[in-house]
Design a protein around this motif. Structure first.
Motif, PDB file in Angstrom:
ATOM      1  N   THR A   1       0.829  -1.212   0.000  1.00 64.23           N
ATOM      2  CA  THR A   1       0.000   0.000   0.000  1.00 64.23           C
ATOM      3  C   THR A   1       0.858   1.254   0.000  1.00 64.23           C
ATOM      4  O   THR A   1       1.946   1.268   0.583  1.00 64.23           O
TER       5      THR A   1
ATOM      6  N   LEU B   1      -2.930   6.673   1.979  1.00 67.56           N
ATOM      7  CA  LEU B   1      -4.087   7.217   1.265  1.00 67.56           C
ATOM      8  C   LEU B   1      -3.959   8.739   1.382  1.00 67.56           C
ATOM      9  O   LEU B   1      -3.964   9.286   2.487  1.00 67.56           O
TER      10      LEU B   1
ATOM     11  N   THR C   1      -3.512   1.965  -3.660  1.00 69.66           N
ATOM     12  CA  THR C   1      -3.293   3.372  -3.325  1.00 69.66           C
ATOM     13  C   THR C   1      -4.682   3.982  -3.158  1.00 69.66           C
ATOM     14  O   THR C   1      -5.684   3.302  -3.313  1.00 69.66           O
ATOM     15  N   GLY C   2      -4.725   5.265  -2.808  1.00 78.62           N
ATOM     16  CA  GLY C   2      -6.048   5.833  -2.639  1.00 78.62           C
ATOM     17  C   GLY C   2      -6.026   7.224  -2.037  1.00 78.62           C
ATOM     18  O   GLY C   2      -4.962   7.838  -1.896  1.00 78.62           O
ATOM     19  N   CYS C   3      -7.210   7.692  -1.714  1.00 79.43           N
ATOM     20  CA  CYS C   3      -7.380   9.046  -1.189  1.00 79.43           C
ATOM     21  C   CYS C   3      -8.125   9.018   0.135  1.00 79.43           C
ATOM     22  O   CYS C   3      -9.081   8.271   0.310  1.00 79.43           O
ATOM     23  N   ASP C   4      -7.661   9.883   1.016  1.00 76.92           N
ATOM     24  CA  ASP C   4      -8.204  10.025   2.366  1.00 76.92           C
ATOM     25  C   ASP C   4      -9.030  11.306   2.331  1.00 76.92           C
ATOM     26  O   ASP C   4      -8.478  12.401   2.180  1.00 76.92           O
TER      27      ASP C   4
ATOM     28  N   SER D   1      -9.635  13.969  -6.077  1.00 82.97           N
ATOM     29  CA  SER D   1      -9.294  12.541  -6.244  1.00 82.97           C
ATOM     30  C   SER D   1      -9.197  12.200  -7.726  1.00 82.97           C
ATOM     31  O   SER D   1      -8.427  11.330  -8.121  1.00 82.97           O
TER      32      SER D   1
ATOM     33  N   ARG E   1     -11.205   5.276  -2.351  1.00 82.08           N
ATOM     34  CA  ARG E   1     -11.560   6.603  -1.824  1.00 82.08           C
ATOM     35  C   ARG E   1     -12.351   6.354  -0.545  1.00 82.08           C
ATOM     36  O   ARG E   1     -13.274   5.535  -0.544  1.00 82.08           O
ATOM     37  N   THR E   2     -12.020   7.080   0.504  1.00 83.41           N
ATOM     38  CA  THR E   2     -12.702   6.791   1.774  1.00 83.41           C
ATOM     39  C   THR E   2     -14.136   7.322   1.781  1.00 83.41           C
ATOM     40  O   THR E   2     -14.865   7.109   2.739  1.00 83.41           O
TER      41      THR E   2
ATOM     42  N   GLY F   1      -9.272   2.149   5.336  1.00 85.09           N
ATOM     43  CA  GLY F   1      -9.324   2.168   3.872  1.00 85.09           C
ATOM     44  C   GLY F   1      -8.487   1.051   3.267  1.00 85.09           C
ATOM     45  O   GLY F   1      -8.805   0.526   2.204  1.00 85.09           O
ATOM     46  N   TYR F   2      -7.434   0.660   3.963  1.00 84.28           N
ATOM     47  CA  TYR F   2      -6.602  -0.440   3.451  1.00 84.28           C
ATOM     48  C   TYR F   2      -7.412  -1.739   3.369  1.00 84.28           C
ATOM     49  O   TYR F   2      -7.124  -2.601   2.541  1.00 84.28           O
TER      50      TYR F   2
END
Ligand code: MSP
Length: 529
Positions: A6, A9, A45-48, A73, A92-93, A229-230
């Motif tokens: 990971t 985020l 991967t991602g966005c918080d 995002s 995305r959270t 989110g993970y």
């Protein structure tokens, strides 16, 4: 077993900068490496997207938080696409499924007796989304990282009983390899030694967050929600939000790659939360250093942030990846210097690696019917370049296994330097003029082409583009497992697995050598980045 890795985020308070791209590029190299080794990989991967920071940023821009998050995002999504990042997920959270996962997780933790009510008093940094321990200044304290005033908070919150996990966390961080690089372990040990205190996991009067079930008026603290989110990201696209299902898709993570500033959250709070919910712990947390620019911390206030989209457009993927992975020991802070960047790209990639292939392939084509010459005495593994290639292979694999991208890059470069040196020593252009030297020239050129082939393969996880161009120029298949989300790319013709292809002797005498064209252009920048 799935190899799950990971990135953090990323907060969507602002558009991405090179600091965030740095982690993602490194993770991309690692993900590609694991795929090349034949592992099933889940690269997350991602966005918080929750919390006060985001809410305030959206308000200042006159947007609803959701509209703001959608816009930023999307910039992240596009950035990763343009960099050809091979992530399998971009969580995305604010994904509705995430809310269900958070609720299910919380229910487990609460059922385990780990949620209590308490009063939270202290100085809070909204930019860090974190309470700060004992600020130095008694009056108007500032956040040491953001140099912005801290805000005094006094509210009734829900707390997670971190204190119950003191022993378990001590044992975990003592485990060899859990916190990497080892130099970062000490600071976490010191923090834990002071005694773990329960931490608040909810906020009141903060609408931009996930409501805490059964506790009206509370929303989850952004970090509690973000770490989960993970787990949400493990779900396959369109799959129902079920925690038990999610963890069968690739949990525990092999490694969380993060910046050193968020080590405590990942190496202390997160494992305790997982233990409370009865879930397995990640195998490793790797805290890399910070990027500075010409000696100064990169930041908006200094106006010296590097825009990864502009960098890509002006310099190309290979150049930036090479500089970041080859020049900065992963784990240490690193300084981005424009002149050094240009010099390294031109010396290493254009001159050393690019020219090696070009000139050797031109000679081989000219003198050996546009084909790979017979190996002769270069066929055996006692040939000096075969030995150099074996050393490079070992160093690169060891480096990549330990996230030491610099060592892996140096291994490939060193092999190219050795091959150039060999070519200059043997001087086939002179030998060719002498009678009866054709066999020797063939063997010399074979050895150098073979070394170039191995350089290209070693570069596959680090610089997939350049590696692909080199292999194509050598008439070799490009490994398909380097491709982002494998199904998006056409399958390469059948070839041996990458690890096996790293063995000496893979080039077949007589195989056609395509017409050479420069594989790496020199980097010329007429204005500062
Ligand atoms: N949202 C949290 C992470 C939650 S993970 C469940 C967060 N986001 S962040 O966008 O502020 O930072 C993301 C990462 O970028 C952090 O690991 C941080 O260290 C990294 N970087 C931010 N600026 C950086 C540099 N200048 N250099 C290198 N990395 C830096 O924290």
């Amino acid at each position: 077993m799935t190899y799950t890795l990971t990135t953090p985020l990323y907060y969507v308070n602002d558009k991405p900068h090179l600091g965030s791209a740095y982690t993602t590029l490194a993770c991309d190299a690692l993900a590609r490496y694991q795929r090349l080794k034949g592992q099933t990989v889940l690269f997350i991967t991602g966005c918080d997207e929750h919390g006060q920071k985001i809410q305030r940023t959206a308000e200042a821009a006159g947007l609803s938080p959701q509209a703001h998050c959608d816009a930023v995002s999307e910039q992240y999504r596009q950035l990763w696409q343009s960099w050809q990042i091979s992530n399998d997920r971009l969580i995305r959270t604010t994904d509705p499924r995430h809310r269900h996962i958070v609720e299910q997780f919380f229910a487990r933790v609460e059922a385990n007796g780990d949620i209590v009510e308490g009063r939270q008093q202290g100085w809070y940094c909204v930019a860090c989304e974190e309470f700060k321990d004992d600020p130095h200044e008694a009056q108007d304290p500032e956040c040491p990282i953001h140099r912005r005033p801290l805000e005094w908070r006094d509210e009734l919150n829900l707390f997670f009983r971190l204190s119950r996990y003191q022993q378990a966390i001590e044992a975990l961080i003592a485990r060899e390899g859990f916190i990497q690089p080892a130099s970062r372990r000490r600071e976490v040990e010191n923090f834990v030694k002071q005694g773990l205190r329960d931490f608040s996991i909810s906020r009141i009067n903060l609408p931009w967050g996930i409501p805490v079930p059964g506790h009206e008026g509370h929303t989850f603290y952004v970090w509690f929600d973000a770490l989960l989110g993970y787990l949400t990201a493990l779900l396959e696209p369109g799959e129902e939000a079920d925690l038990d299902t999610a963890i069968t898709r690739g949990w525990p993570a092999a490694v969380h790659v993060i910046g050193k500033d968020i080590l405590r959250f990942h190496a202390v709070y997160w494992p305790a939360m997982l233990l409370s919910a009865g879930l397995d712990l990640p195998q490793q947390v790797f805290g890399h250093g910070f990027l500075t620019r010409e000696g100064q911390k990169m930041g908006k206030s200094l106006g010296n942030v590097l825009d990864p989209a502009e960098l890509l457009q002006r310099c190309g993927r290979d150049a930036v990846r090479w500089y970041l992975l080859r020049d900065i020991p992963f784990g240490d802070d690193g300084d981005f210097q424009q002149q050094r960047f240009i010099d390294l790209v031109n010396n290493d990639l254009a001159n050393t690696i690019g020219n090696l292939l070009n000139r050797t392939s031109s000679m081989a084509r000219r003198w050996f019917s546009e084909a790979v010459p017979p190996a002769g005495t270069a066929a055996g593994t006692e040939h000096p370049l075969a030995q150099a290639a074996e050393g490079a292979r070992q160093q690169a694999l060891e480096g990549l296994d330990g996230l030491d991208f610099r060592s892996a890059a140096e291994a490939a470069l060193q092999l190219a330097i050795s091959a150039n040196g060999y070519l200059n020593d043997q001087a086939p252009w002179s030998k060719m003029k002498q009678p009866d030297s054709c066999e020797q020239v063939a063997a010399d050129l074979y050895a150098v082409l073979e070394a170039a082939r191995i350089v290209a393969l070693l570069l596959a996880p680090l610089l997939p583009d350049l590696s692909g161009r080199m292999l194509t120029q050598l008439g070799q298949p490009v490994p398909c497992s380097t491709a982002a989300s494998a199904e998006a790319q056409p399958a390469a013709p059948a070839a041996l697995p990458w690890l096996e292809r790293l063995a000496w002797g893979g080039l077949e005498a007589g195989a056609a050598l395509p017409e050479p064209s420069p594989v790496m252009a020199r980097l010329e920048l007429d204005s500062p980045l």
